[in-house]
Design a protein around this motif. Structure first.
Motif, short mmCIF file in Angstrom:
data_model
loop_
_atom_site.label_atom_id
_atom_site.label_comp_id
_atom_site.label_asym_id
_atom_site.label_seq_id
_atom_site.Cartn_x
_atom_site.Cartn_y
_atom_site.Cartn_z
N ALA A 8 46.62 35.31 39.52
CA ALA A 8 47.72 34.68 40.28
C ALA A 8 48.92 35.61 40.37
N GLY A 73 51.04 27.70 38.93
CA GLY A 73 50.06 27.15 39.85
C GLY A 73 50.67 26.65 41.14
N THR A 76 51.97 29.63 43.21
CA THR A 76 50.84 30.35 43.78
C THR A 76 50.25 29.60 44.97
N THR A 121 44.40 32.33 47.62
CA THR A 121 45.59 32.10 46.79
C THR A 121 45.83 30.61 46.60
N GLY A 125 45.85 28.79 42.93
CA GLY A 125 46.97 27.94 42.52
C GLY A 125 46.53 26.53 42.18
#
Length: 161
Positions: A8, A73, A76, A121, A125
């Protein structure tokens, strides 16, 4: 968990390369967006590679195994949404514009890679958020359950009673 965390961070660190690798070929917002996505793709290539190597070393040595947090998270996933929502119109613009500026096939591949990077991505996340929400903690090993009644090994071969 070090691998996921540094993956990440590697995806997010691609932003650092944008000012250094900026190569805008035309005027207007669409050209600037394409240049930003191209620089982001190159920065993510380097950032993810370094992040995965460092994560592999940390995971192999058993250090830094804490579960990534909600903030990483969420940031991201939001960054992935931003990249994907900018790459999709860029793909449409590159495919529909008149030729004469750059390589349209190469630019459409770059825009598609940026869109795929955005989707990946988002998945990274969301997986961080779901792992954290589920309460997963790699430092606690699940207890092993034995089948049948628990027996004392010192009583082996002796009559019960």
């Amino acid at each position: 968990m070090a691998m996921l965390r540094l993956l990440a961070v590697g995806l997010l660190s691609g932003v650092i390369a944008v000012p250094f690798l900026w190569n805008q070929r035309g005027e207007g917002f669409e050209h600037a967006r394409l240049a930003a996505l191209m620089a982001l793709d190159m920065g993510q290539f380097v950032g993810v590679s370094v992040g995965l190597v460092v994560g592999f070393v940390l995971a192999a040595t058993g250090r830094w195994n804490r579960t990534p947090g909600y903030v990483l998270g969420t940031i991201t996933a939001a960054f992935g949404v931003l990249v994907a929502t900018q790459a999709w119109p860029t793909m449409s613009w590159v495919d529909g514009r008149p030729s004469g500026l750059g390589d349209p096939d190469g630019e459409s591949v770059i825009a598609f890679l940026a869109f795929a990077s955005g989707l990946f991505t988002i998945l990274v996340g969301l997986s961080i958020v779901l792992l954290r929400w589920s309460g997963y903690d790699p430092r606690t090993a699940p207890a092993r359950r034995q089948r049948g009644p628990r027996r004392d090994p010192s009583l082996r071969g002796r009559p019960r009673g």
